[in-house]
Design a protein around this motif. Sequence first.
Motif, PDB file in Angstrom:
ATOM      1  N   GLY A  15      49.641  22.264  31.906  1.00 43.10           N
ATOM      2  CA  GLY A  15      49.164  23.591  31.542  1.00 43.10           C
ATOM      3  C   GLY A  15      48.332  24.191  32.656  1.00 43.10           C
ATOM      4  N   PHE A  16      47.646  25.297  32.333  1.00 40.39           N
ATOM      5  CA  PHE A  16      46.811  25.959  33.326  1.00 40.39           C
ATOM      6  C   PHE A  16      45.530  26.447  32.653  1.00 40.39           C
ATOM      7  CE2 PHE A  16      49.203  29.395  31.419  1.00 40.39           C
ATOM      8  CZ  PHE A  16      48.318  30.463  31.391  1.00 40.39           C
ATOM      9  N   ILE A  17      44.614  26.967  33.466  1.00 37.48           N
ATOM     10  CA  ILE A  17      43.324  27.437  32.966  1.00 37.48           C
ATOM     11  C   ILE A  17      43.277  28.958  33.097  1.00 37.48           C
ATOM     12  CG2 ILE A  17      40.821  27.372  33.342  1.00 37.48           C
ATOM     13  CD1 ILE A  17      41.237  24.450  34.353  1.00 37.48           C
ATOM     14  N   ALA A  18      43.048  29.622  31.989  1.00 44.41           N
ATOM     15  CA  ALA A  18      42.941  31.085  31.996  1.00 44.41           C
ATOM     16  C   ALA A  18      41.514  31.476  32.356  1.00 44.41           C
ATOM     17  CB  ALA A  18      43.308  31.628  30.620  1.00 44.41           C
ATOM     18  N   ALA A  19      41.368  32.329  33.355  1.00 42.08           N
ATOM     19  CA  ALA A  19      40.032  32.791  33.762  1.00 42.08           C
ATOM     20  C   ALA A  19      39.725  34.099  33.044  1.00 42.08           C
ATOM     21  CB  ALA A  19      39.979  32.961  35.279  1.00 42.08           C
ATOM     22  N   LEU A  20      38.899  34.002  32.012  1.00 40.64           N
ATOM     23  CA  LEU A  20      38.512  35.170  31.212  1.00 40.64           C
ATOM     24  C   LEU A  20      37.034  35.459  31.444  1.00 40.64           C
ATOM     25  CD1 LEU A  20      40.319  34.138  27.895  1.00 40.64           C
ATOM     26  CD2 LEU A  20      41.150  35.738  29.625  1.00 40.64           C
ATOM     27  N   ASP A  21      36.607  35.373  32.698  1.00 41.47           N
ATOM     28  CA  ASP A  21      35.166  35.341  32.997  1.00 41.47           C
ATOM     29  C   ASP A  21      34.684  36.518  33.833  1.00 41.47           C
ATOM     30  OD1 ASP A  21      36.686  34.438  35.169  1.00 41.47           O
ATOM     31  OD2 ASP A  21      35.075  33.202  35.950  1.00 41.47           O
ATOM     32  N   GLN A  22      35.378  37.649  33.777  1.00 43.71           N
ATOM     33  CA  GLN A  22      34.881  38.806  34.518  1.00 43.71           C
ATOM     34  C   GLN A  22      33.456  39.107  34.039  1.00 43.71           C
ATOM     35  OE1 GLN A  22      37.683  38.968  32.664  1.00 43.71           O
ATOM     36  NE2 GLN A  22      39.396  39.447  33.996  1.00 43.71           N
ATOM     37  N   SER A  23      32.551  39.305  34.996  1.00 39.38           N
ATOM     38  CA  SER A  23      31.150  39.563  34.649  1.00 39.38           C
ATOM     39  C   SER A  23      30.833  41.027  34.933  1.00 39.38           C
ATOM     40  CB  SER A  23      30.239  38.620  35.436  1.00 39.38           C
ATOM     41  OG  SER A  23      30.534  38.705  36.816  1.00 39.38           O
ATOM     42  N   GLY A  24      29.560  41.357  35.071  1.00 40.24           N
ATOM     43  CA  GLY A  24      29.148  42.746  35.192  1.00 40.24           C
ATOM     44  C   GLY A  24      29.886  43.546  36.244  1.00 40.24           C
ATOM     45  N   GLY A  25      30.061  42.974  37.444  1.00 34.20           N
ATOM     46  CA  GLY A  25      30.656  43.730  38.540  1.00 34.20           C
ATOM     47  C   GLY A  25      32.148  43.966  38.390  1.00 34.20           C
ATOM     48  N   SER A  26      32.863  42.984  37.839  1.00 33.63           N
ATOM     49  CA  SER A  26      34.324  43.080  37.784  1.00 33.63           C
ATOM     50  C   SER A  26      34.855  43.564  36.435  1.00 33.63           C
ATOM     51  CB  SER A  26      34.948  41.716  38.118  1.00 33.63           C
ATOM     52  OG  SER A  26      34.399  40.696  37.297  1.00 33.63           O
ATOM     53  N   THR A  27      33.974  43.697  35.448  1.00 36.53           N
ATOM     54  CA  THR A  27      34.423  44.091  34.111  1.00 36.53           C
ATOM     55  C   THR A  27      35.019  45.500  34.057  1.00 36.53           C
ATOM     56  OG1 THR A  27      32.905  42.559  33.032  1.00 36.53           O
ATOM     57  CG2 THR A  27      33.701  44.385  31.704  1.00 36.53           C
ATOM     58  N   PRO A  28      34.395  46.527  34.688  1.00 39.45           N
ATOM     59  CA  PRO A  28      34.999  47.868  34.611  1.00 39.45           C
ATOM     60  C   PRO A  28      36.444  47.905  35.112  1.00 39.45           C
ATOM     61  CG  PRO A  28      32.759  48.035  35.428  1.00 39.45           C
ATOM     62  CD  PRO A  28      33.090  46.563  35.376  1.00 39.45           C
ATOM     63  N   LYS A  29      36.721  47.180  36.199  1.00 39.56           N
ATOM     64  CA  LYS A  29      38.086  47.154  36.730  1.00 39.56           C
ATOM     65  C   LYS A  29      39.034  46.461  35.744  1.00 39.56           C
ATOM     66  CE  LYS A  29      40.841  45.893  40.762  1.00 39.56           C
ATOM     67  NZ  LYS A  29      40.890  45.209  42.065  1.00 39.56           N
ATOM     68  N   LEU A  70      45.559  24.990  29.095  1.00 40.69           N
ATOM     69  CA  LEU A  70      44.668  23.826  29.019  1.00 40.69           C
ATOM     70  C   LEU A  70      43.223  24.229  28.756  1.00 40.69           C
ATOM     71  CD1 LEU A  70      45.563  21.497  32.048  1.00 40.69           C
ATOM     72  CD2 LEU A  70      45.772  20.955  29.620  1.00 40.69           C
ATOM     73  N   GLY A  71      42.784  25.286  29.437  1.00 40.96           N
ATOM     74  CA  GLY A  71      41.376  25.655  29.366  1.00 40.96           C
ATOM     75  C   GLY A  71      41.195  27.145  29.554  1.00 40.96           C
ATOM     76  N   ALA A  72      39.957  27.596  29.332  1.00 46.45           N
ATOM     77  CA  ALA A  72      39.611  28.995  29.541  1.00 46.45           C
ATOM     78  C   ALA A  72      38.192  29.070  30.083  1.00 46.45           C
ATOM     79  CB  ALA A  72      39.721  29.786  28.246  1.00 46.45           C
ATOM     80  N   ILE A  73      37.994  29.904  31.101  1.00 47.29           N
ATOM     81  CA  ILE A  73      36.665  30.082  31.693  1.00 47.29           C
ATOM     82  C   ILE A  73      36.030  31.319  31.076  1.00 47.29           C
ATOM     83  CG2 ILE A  73      35.340  30.328  33.824  1.00 47.29           C
ATOM     84  CD1 ILE A  73      37.801  29.195  35.326  1.00 47.29           C
ATOM     85  N   PHE A 262      44.177  31.639  36.932  1.00 49.36           N
ATOM     86  CA  PHE A 262      44.290  33.043  37.311  1.00 49.36           C
ATOM     87  C   PHE A 262      43.490  33.938  36.366  1.00 49.36           C
ATOM     88  CE2 PHE A 262      48.900  32.251  39.025  1.00 49.36           C
ATOM     89  CZ  PHE A 262      48.368  31.517  40.080  1.00 49.36           C
ATOM     90  N   SER A 263      43.012  35.049  36.923  1.00 49.60           N
ATOM     91  CA  SER A 263      42.299  36.055  36.144  1.00 49.60           C
ATOM     92  C   SER A 263      43.142  37.322  36.103  1.00 49.60           C
ATOM     93  CB  SER A 263      40.919  36.317  36.754  1.00 49.60           C
ATOM     94  OG  SER A 263      40.283  37.379  36.104  1.00 49.60           O
ATOM     95  N   ARG A 264      43.101  38.106  37.203  1.00 49.99           N
ATOM     96  CA  ARG A 264      43.874  39.348  37.244  1.00 49.99           C
ATOM     97  C   ARG A 264      45.367  39.098  37.069  1.00 49.99           C
ATOM     98  NH1 ARG A 264      41.065  41.483  42.608  1.00 49.99           N
ATOM     99  NH2 ARG A 264      40.695  39.250  42.678  1.00 49.99           N
ATOM    100  N   ALA A 265      45.887  38.077  37.717  1.00 45.24           N
ATOM    101  CA  ALA A 265      47.324  37.788  37.617  1.00 45.24           C
ATOM    102  C   ALA A 265      47.711  37.358  36.204  1.00 45.24           C
ATOM    103  CB  ALA A 265      47.716  36.716  38.626  1.00 45.24           C
ATOM    104  N   PHE A 266      46.747  36.795  35.481  1.00 49.60           N
ATOM    105  CA  PHE A 266      47.018  36.359  34.105  1.00 49.60           C
ATOM    106  C   PHE A 266      47.103  37.548  33.151  1.00 49.60           C
ATOM    107  CE2 PHE A 266      44.949  35.078  29.995  1.00 49.60           C
ATOM    108  CZ  PHE A 266      46.065  34.473  29.449  1.00 49.60           C
ATOM    109  N   THR A 267      46.174  38.504  33.290  1.00 47.38           N
ATOM    110  CA  THR A 267      46.117  39.627  32.341  1.00 47.38           C
ATOM    111  C   THR A 267      46.951  40.837  32.790  1.00 47.38           C
ATOM    112  OG1 THR A 267      44.067  40.399  33.391  1.00 47.38           O
ATOM    113  CG2 THR A 267      43.842  38.975  31.465  1.00 47.38           C
ATOM    114  N   GLU A 268      47.595  40.704  33.938  1.00 46.98           N
ATOM    115  CA  GLU A 268      48.434  41.793  34.470  1.00 46.98           C
ATOM    116  C   GLU A 268      49.458  42.253  33.425  1.00 46.98           C
ATOM    117  OE1 GLU A 268      51.842  41.599  37.781  1.00 46.98           O
ATOM    118  OE2 GLU A 268      49.937  40.871  38.531  1.00 46.98           O
TER     119      GLU A 268
END
Length: 296
Positions: A15-29, A70-73, A262-268
């Motif tokens: 499996g893979f790990i989904a990065a769902l961890d955008q914080s203050g700076g990257s959240t608007p994008k 497998l996991g999520a950040i 992946f973060s952006r590539a995952f939610t694309e």
Amino acid sequence: MSYQQQLERIKNDKGFIAALDQSGGSTPKALRMYGVEESEYSNDDEMFAKVHEMRTRIMTCDTFDSGRVLGAILFEDTMDREVNGKPTANYLWEDKNIVPFLKVDKGLADELGGVQVMKPMPNLDALLDKAKNFPIFGTKMRSVIHTATQEGIEKVVQQQFDVAKQILSKGFMPIVEPEVNIESKEKAQCEILMKEEILRNLDRLDDDQQVMLKLTLPEEAGFFSDLIDHPKVLKVVALSGGYSRDESCERLSQNPGMIASFSRAFTEGLSKSQTDEEFSATIDASIDKIYNASKV
């Protein structure tokens, strides 16, 4: 008990790990890409509520399943919130069998010497103590390397491992993330210098210590194989770093043993305006593509 089960899952399962961890700076994008404009929220609280709605929709989707994920950040704000009436990390682990990680860095310092180290984290111990109230397995922290300067890269990797030791002492698995900027004209040379520093720091860890590594997909296929095989590395995961999902997966498939985080590539391609059926189909296709590239 859950830590050992989580360790075995990350170590042995596909499996893979989904990065769902955008914080203050990257959240608007991230919200913009999802179809939520800045005019739809007026302060940070409303912004984080909006992004939690997006993450909840992802996490509760039937196709976001433990057979492939497998996991999520998570970002600290996400850890503090609930999904389906449970703390987010508990929902992921207890209901989904997905291992939760926590982003712990406070963002990047200004560029100096071709790199951006992490800002100071004076409250890290308190954050880790708070994380013990949830089934959090590990942490993630990011620095960025822009140019191939020996001194700068040494500084980035040293800081990452110094903080990793603090995290290990609290009983968590650290993900060390010295990202190499994909736009760097010296990307391959950066990766050579960075790998040397990582190997040096791995050899300084105690025999019973392990870390995870989160690295930019390399210019040379298979370049990180000695890190993947290193006894003090639990897993090497790949960041997308601005590559599209297609390119990220293409590069990942050329690096056996690495899995995606992946973060952006995952939610694309996900959009607020999609029906639940459209959303589910889009995320299913994304998960499938990333999963298949990760199991090479």
